[in-house]
Motif scaffolding. Structure first.
Motif, short mmCIF file in Angstrom:
data_model
loop_
_atom_site.label_atom_id
_atom_site.label_comp_id
_atom_site.label_asym_id
_atom_site.label_seq_id
_atom_site.Cartn_x
_atom_site.Cartn_y
_atom_site.Cartn_z
N LEU A 121 -3.87 -10.68 -15.66
CA LEU A 121 -3.35 -9.29 -15.17
C LEU A 121 -2.12 -8.74 -16.34
N VAL A 122 -1.26 -9.43 -16.50
CA VAL A 122 -0.23 -9.11 -17.61
C VAL A 122 -0.83 -8.74 -18.77
N THR A 123 -1.70 -9.25 -19.34
CA THR A 123 -2.26 -8.96 -20.56
C THR A 123 -2.86 -7.56 -20.56
N PHE A 124 -3.51 -7.23 -19.42
CA PHE A 124 -3.85 -6.14 -19.18
C PHE A 124 -3.11 -4.98 -19.40
N LEU A 125 -1.81 -4.92 -19.12
CA LEU A 125 -0.67 -4.22 -19.29
C LEU A 125 -0.58 -3.84 -20.73
N ILE A 126 -0.73 -5.17 -21.48
CA ILE A 126 -0.12 -5.21 -22.96
C ILE A 126 -1.37 -4.38 -23.75
N ILE A 127 -2.57 -4.52 -23.22
CA ILE A 127 -3.79 -3.87 -23.95
C ILE A 127 -3.98 -2.40 -23.58
N PHE A 128 -3.69 -2.06 -22.47
CA PHE A 128 -3.98 -1.09 -21.86
C PHE A 128 -3.71 0.42 -22.81
N VAL A 129 -4.37 1.10 -22.78
CA VAL A 129 -4.39 2.35 -23.73
C VAL A 129 -4.06 3.69 -22.76
N PRO A 130 -2.94 4.01 -22.64
CA PRO A 130 -2.63 5.30 -21.72
C PRO A 130 -3.54 6.60 -22.27
N LYS A 131 -3.49 6.87 -23.73
CA LYS A 131 -4.34 7.80 -23.90
C LYS A 131 -5.20 7.57 -25.05
N PRO A 132 -6.33 6.97 -24.47
CA PRO A 132 -7.32 6.27 -25.48
C PRO A 132 -7.92 7.18 -26.55
N ILE A 133 -8.53 8.29 -26.48
CA ILE A 133 -8.94 9.31 -27.65
C ILE A 133 -8.36 10.55 -27.39
N ILE A 134 -7.68 10.88 -28.61
CA ILE A 134 -7.03 12.25 -28.73
C ILE A 134 -7.55 13.21 -29.35
N LEU A 135 -7.94 14.43 -29.18
CA LEU A 135 -8.46 15.51 -29.70
C LEU A 135 -7.46 16.06 -30.93
N GLY A 136 -7.90 16.18 -32.13
CA GLY A 136 -6.85 16.58 -33.04
C GLY A 136 -6.00 17.89 -32.69
N SER A 137 -6.82 18.82 -31.92
CA SER A 137 -6.42 19.90 -31.54
C SER A 137 -5.42 19.91 -30.46
N GLU A 138 -5.42 18.56 -29.93
CA GLU A 138 -4.34 18.33 -28.59
C GLU A 138 -2.98 17.38 -29.30
N PHE A 139 -3.21 17.02 -30.45
CA PHE A 139 -2.39 16.09 -30.80
C PHE A 139 -1.16 15.83 -30.62
N ASP A 140 -0.39 17.18 -30.67
CA ASP A 140 0.83 17.44 -30.43
C ASP A 140 1.31 18.00 -29.03
N ASP A 141 0.13 18.23 -28.06
CA ASP A 141 0.23 18.82 -26.71
C ASP A 141 0.84 17.80 -26.03
N SER A 142 1.65 18.27 -24.97
CA SER A 142 2.20 17.23 -23.96
C SER A 142 1.26 17.01 -22.88
N SER A 143 1.36 15.86 -22.17
CA SER A 143 0.64 15.63 -21.07
C SER A 143 1.06 16.22 -19.79
N LEU A 144 0.19 16.53 -18.89
CA LEU A 144 0.52 17.10 -17.61
C LEU A 144 1.57 16.14 -16.64
N LEU A 145 1.67 14.88 -17.05
CA LEU A 145 2.91 14.13 -16.59
C LEU A 145 4.20 14.64 -16.97
N ILE A 146 4.05 14.69 -18.57
CA ILE A 146 5.33 15.28 -18.98
C ILE A 146 5.85 16.66 -18.61
N ASP A 147 4.70 17.56 -18.63
CA ASP A 147 5.03 18.87 -18.20
C ASP A 147 5.63 18.95 -16.65
N ILE A 148 5.22 17.87 -15.95
CA ILE A 148 5.58 17.95 -14.52
C ILE A 148 7.17 17.47 -14.35
N PHE A 149 7.37 16.48 -15.41
CA PHE A 149 8.70 15.88 -15.38
C PHE A 149 9.73 16.91 -15.84
N ARG A 150 9.10 17.80 -17.20
CA ARG A 150 10.23 18.85 -17.44
C ARG A 150 10.31 20.04 -16.67
#
Length: 270
Positions: A231-260
């Motif tokens: 279960l700890v290994t899961f945290l180490i290999i987990f990918v928060p953003k698995p596949i990113i479109l090139g057009s969205e590469f520099d975009d912030s996530s909804l979580l970051i927008d809410i935080f800002r």
């Protein structure tokens, strides 16, 4: 293209086969009836497969057997995926991205803590704002294998992680597993992939595991600690953003927008 990429297909199919054998062999050992693995092709997209499954054809006798059947698959795929990734990344190349390069027509694979640190260790230092990795097909197979292993280790319902965490903590886990699921929903704010998985878990796989009776002697300390490590290994290999479109590469996530938005409203300058 075929001769350049066959190492990806062959190694990934082998990882998937090993994962299912990690379930199948313990099931057969305990006399639990099960099918052979079914491979699920996906002839579109960057991955090319939806993995593989086996079907258990009778109730699992107790939680110790459930643990052994559940943890065997991710253990096998984890080991092989790590080997494929480390060998593949050592055969990969670091390329420089031109300043005027248009990323919009490309897909980018996100990093887990493990893939980021190991790529920096083997190929680094890498500044991903100006550089990228031209991944060897074996590294791609290792990355997909790690992603599939991480998804299977999500600790809900009848996913492998659900089997493991239910076997470890027993019926008492029903008091807090829904709170853990709400915590998981945070990742849906980082990437839409986890929003889709949240719906799939809640409505199909379910958050709680179906009842399985306790083993007479429990699962034992070794299994408990082994499950905790996985279960700890899961945290180490987990990918928060698995596949990113090139057009969205520099975009912030909804979580970051809410935080800002929150920090702006309370006058913090971060």
């Amino acid at each position: 293209m075929f001769f350049e990429n066959w190492p990806y297909s062959v190694s990934l199919l082998f990882i998937l086969f090993a994962h299912e054998m990690g379930h199948y062999l313990p099931a057969r050992y305990y006399g639990v009836k099960t099918t052979w693995p079914y491979f699920i092709p996906l002839p579109v997209g960057p991955i090319g497969t939806m993995g593989a499954v086996i079907q258990i054809n009778q109730p699992i006798p107790d939680k110790k057997i459930l643990f052994d059947i559940g943890i065997g698959g991710p253990t096998a795929s984890l080991v092989l995926s790590i080997v494929a990734w480390l060998v593949g990344i050592s055969l990969s190349k670091v390329i420089t991205i031109p300043p005027d390069f248009d990323r919009s027509g490309f897909l980018f694979f996100g990093d887990s803590l493990f893939t980021y640190l190991t790529s920096q260790w083997i190929l680094g230092p890498i500044d991903f704002s100006t550089m990228d990795i031209q991944a060897h097909p074996l590294a791609k197979a290792g990355w997909v294998g790690l992603l599939i292993t991480a998804v299977n280790l999500l600790p809900f319902g009848q996913l492998d992680g659900g089997h493991v965490i239910y076997s470890m903590f027993g019926e008492g886990y029903r008091k807090w597993i829904h709170s853990l699921f709400l915590l998981f929903l945070i990742f849906a704010l980082l990437h839409f992939t986890w929003l889709l998985w949240s719906f799939f878990i809640y409505f199909v796989i379910k958050v709680e595991h179906p009842f399985i009776k306790d083993s007479v002697l429990g699962i034992g300390k070794f299994r408990f600690y082994f499950g905790f490590i996985m279960l700890v290994t899961f945290l180490i290999i987990f990918v928060p953003k698995p596949i990113i479109l090139g057009s969205e590469f520099d975009d912030s996530s909804l979580l970051i927008d809410i935080f800002r938005l929150i920090t702006d409203n309370i006058g913090l300058d971060l």
